[in-house]
Design an enzyme around this catalytic site. Structure first.
Site, PDB file in Angstrom:
ATOM      1  CD  GLU A  50      -2.880  -1.146   2.372  1.00 27.92           C
ATOM      2  OE1 GLU A  50      -4.063  -1.412   2.146  1.00 27.92           O
ATOM      3  OE2 GLU A  50      -2.454  -0.881   3.524  1.00 27.92           O
TER       4      GLU A  50
HETATM    5  C1  ACM Z   1      -2.025  -5.281   4.134  1.00 28.47           C
HETATM    6  O1  ACM Z   1      -3.094  -5.730   4.562  1.00 28.47           O
HETATM    7  N1  ACM Z   1      -1.918  -4.011   3.830  1.00 28.47           N
HETATM    8  C2  ACM Z   1      -0.861  -6.132   3.949  1.00 28.47           C
END
Ligand code: ACM
Length: 663
Positions: free
Chosen positions: A310
């Site tokens: 992310e």
């Molecule tokens: C995640 O759940 N961002 C690895």
């Protein structure tokens, strides 16, 4: 033991019967007799090994506490009558390794029990099986006669715990390690840094914890203590430092690492945030080189997790300097830049003898084939990684914070690839919506479904049988130390204030909390939002509703005694009378109680209709179904699980020939 050794699948429905083992062994045969646990019960270990000695002492203490019987233990040569003999060919007290032999054999008969394993890790696994085998009968406690030959399907069976979003002190970690050991999980993945907190003491860069943690971090001595604790239970510890995204907490003390000038503050909200390490400056790598030298020495496992999920590209896009760097190197996209960063980090880790793991975003061309990919955005990335020659672990479908059912996780299989690239999986506990009081109830007992999926043969997949074993195992996990059941009553007491605790409990038993999606949509949460409401106290799968569902399915025949259903539905209708609304927490419970009362009233109408022997009209049934659908919508971030048994009755009514629908 005379029982025929057969594979788990051949036993079929017999799996639903005792013993309540999770994970179910790869081979098990039930014998005819039993080994009584009385005051003459003794345990002897024929090997000298400190880890083994500790494990046996823990087992004996647990057995004594459970049975009330003092039990003798001894180490060394075996003589005289012994109830439980433990043989270990080659004791191994060192730090556990990926692929260690975890197999064991167990024989129990009236004459005694023998536990045999090639190395002590197998003894640890076998002792947990023994502990689960203990049963109480009319004549006292006993171990059923059994022959077990057991080994895991996958070598990597993990639990990830996020200690950044909500701080989880050492005792919380240790009690969860005990529960992991009880279901034979062997990897503790410790998510140690994120936007909301940097949780490890760095002596080299102390501003990381001094400015990035609100004082909530593990000292290096505590880290070593947890690693030793895990090692004693045959559990590896994998640290995760999430970079280059999810890195706000690093930048509070060291803003020069950021892709934008700062200053930075610890993040108090949940989500994906802009602060990102600068992948283009050599000083970033100089810093990480020194930091990783320190951390790779602290954590003994050869695998080291660098996060990588992310990444918000805003800061990278906004920086002329970073864009110029990208252009010079021929990087067209932010993932290209991320790939460059990962290659640099992988080289640093390699220098320190470590193998890089990352979330599936790190799967770009150019990282070395030793890397391990943790699949979370979808199962496809696991296959894709395997196809490209990377090893992988599955977490997609194992996110405990989504509050799916145990059955959902149980059915999610990593699969296998011919090259053996799939190492196993990890259940993931992200902690935006849990704190130290509630975290256990969001991990347990559902993580046991993942534990069994990863240990037991692929063809062990009967959900009803699993549920039958899960309820007793869940109870025993609370005795092992996690508080998923024991924190329920005090939380409800606290909500109740001066009102009837029993009425609050009736409501809490009838609801189930929604997971992250519904909660984040319902209101604004931050790190200072108390997690003390009905939704927090209620448990992800209501055992009492599951019991009512069974009754409802069994109770659809005309003339059936539905007294227990009737009594429960009546109780639901009475709830609102007993719940005052004199505080904020209770006002919400009272509103849910009014909805529950409606469900109870519909349930009673259905029972009356069934009892009358008259057929219900189709319109009548449709109207009830519509009411139930409405009552099943989210309210107060909980689901009225109570709807399910009532709908079961209604469904049975429209099917049952004895109650044929009239038009
Ligand atoms: C995640 O759940 N961002 C690895």
């Amino acid at each position: 033991v005379k029982g025929l050794l057969i594979s788990a699948t051949l036993i079929g429905t017999a799996i639903a019967a005792n013993p309540s083992l999770i994970p179910w062994p790869s081979r098990i045969a039930l014998g005819q007799d039993r080994l009584v646990i009385d005051s003459g019960f003794s345990v002897v270990v024929d090997a000298q090994d400190p880890r083994l000695a500790l494990a046996v002492t823990r087992f004996v203490a647990r057995l004594s506490r459970q049975t009330g019987i003092p039990i003798q233990e001894a180490f060394g040569p075996i003589s005289g009558r012994v109830s439980l003999t433990i043989h270990c060919a080659a004791p191994a007290s060192g730090y556990p390794k990926l692929g260690d032999d975890e197999s064991y054999q167990l024989e129990v008969s009236a004459a005694g029990a023998t536990l045999t394993a090639p190395i002590s890790t197998g003894v640890l696994r076998g002792l947990e099986t023994l502990a689960q085998l203990v049963e109480a009968g009319p004549d006292g406690f006993f171990l059923p006669g059994v022959t077990i030959d057991d080994k895991p399907r996958f070598p990597w069976r993990g639990l990830m715990l996020d200690v950044s979003r909500h701080w989880m002190p050492v005792p919380v970690v240790e009690r969860n390690l005990d529960a992991m050991a009880a279901v034979k999980m062997n990897v503790f993945h410790w998510h140690l840094s994120d936007d909301q907190g940097f949780r490890v003491e760095s002596k080299r860069f102390p501003k990381l914890q001094q400015l990035g943690s609100d004082g909530h971090f593990y000292t290096q001595a505590e880290i070593r203590q947890v690693i030793d604790y895990a090692r004693d239970r045959g559990i590896r510890v994998i640290p995760e430092f999430d970079i280059p995204g999810h890195a706000t907490s690093w930048l509070v003390g060291y803003p020069q690492l950021g892709s934008a000038p700062g200053p930075y503050q610890i993040e108090r909200n949940w989500g994906i945030f802009k602060p990102t390490l600068d992948p283009t400056r050599e000083t970033t790598y100089t810093f990480l080189e020194a930091f990783l030298a320190e951390m790779t020495a602290l954590f003994p496992d050869p695998y080291f997790h660098i996060g990588g999920d992310e990444i918000d590209e805003t800061q990278w896009k906004a920086s002329g300097r970073i864009q110029a760097f990208a252009k010079k190197h021929g990087f067209k996209t932010s993932p290209d830049l991320h790939s460059y960063f990962n290659r640099r980090i992988q080289a640093i880790l390699k220098k320190h003898g470590k193998i890089m793991i990352g979330w599936d975003e790190i799967l770009h061309d150019g990282i070395e084939p030793s890397a391990v990919i943790q699949s979370w955005r979808g199962k496809d990335s696991l296959a894709e990684a395997a196809k490209k020659g990377y090893r992988g672990i599955l977490s997609s479908g194992y996110y405990l914070d989504h509050l799916n059912t145990a059955a959902f996780h149980y059915q999610n299989d990593p699969g296998e690839d011919p090259g053996g690239h799939i190492l196993g999986g990890e259940a993931c506990m992200w902690t935006e919506y849990v704190d130290t009081e509630t975290v256990d109830s969001r991990i347990w007992p559902r993580a046991a479904a993942v534990a069994e999926r990863l240990w037991s043969p692929a063809d062990v997949r009967d959900i009803a049988a699993f549920h039958g074993r899960l309820i007793p195992v869940s109870r025993s996990l609370d005795w092992v130390g996690v508080q998923h059941r024991s924190n329920y009553a005090p939380m409800l007491d606290r909500i109740a204030g001066n009102s009837e605790e029993a009425a609050i409990r009736t409501v809490a038993d009838a609801v189930e909390p929604f997971g992250i999606d519904i909660r984040q949509a319902a209101r604004h949460y931050s790190s200072s939002t108390p997690l003390n409401r009905l939704v927090d106290a209620a448990r992800p799968e209501s055992e009492s509703i599951a019991e009512l569902e069974q009754l409802a399915r069994a109770g659809q025949k005309p003339g059936q005694n539905n007294d227990q259903l009737r009594a429960t539905f009546t109780l639901w209708t009475l709830g609102p009378e007993f719940i005052s609304q004199d505080n904020y927490l209770l006002a919400e419970v009272a509103s849910v109680a009014r909805d529950l009362a409606e469900v109870g009233a519909i349930g009673l109408q259905i029972l009356d209709q069934m009892k009358s022997g008259n057929a219900a009209t189709e319109n009548w049934i449709i109207e009830k179904k519509q009411l139930l659908d409405k009552l099943e919508q989210p309210r107060a971030e909980v689901r009225l699980a109570a709807v399910r048994p009532v709908r079961d009755l209604l469904d049975g009514m429209s099917r049952s020939p004895g109650l044929a629908v009239s038009h």
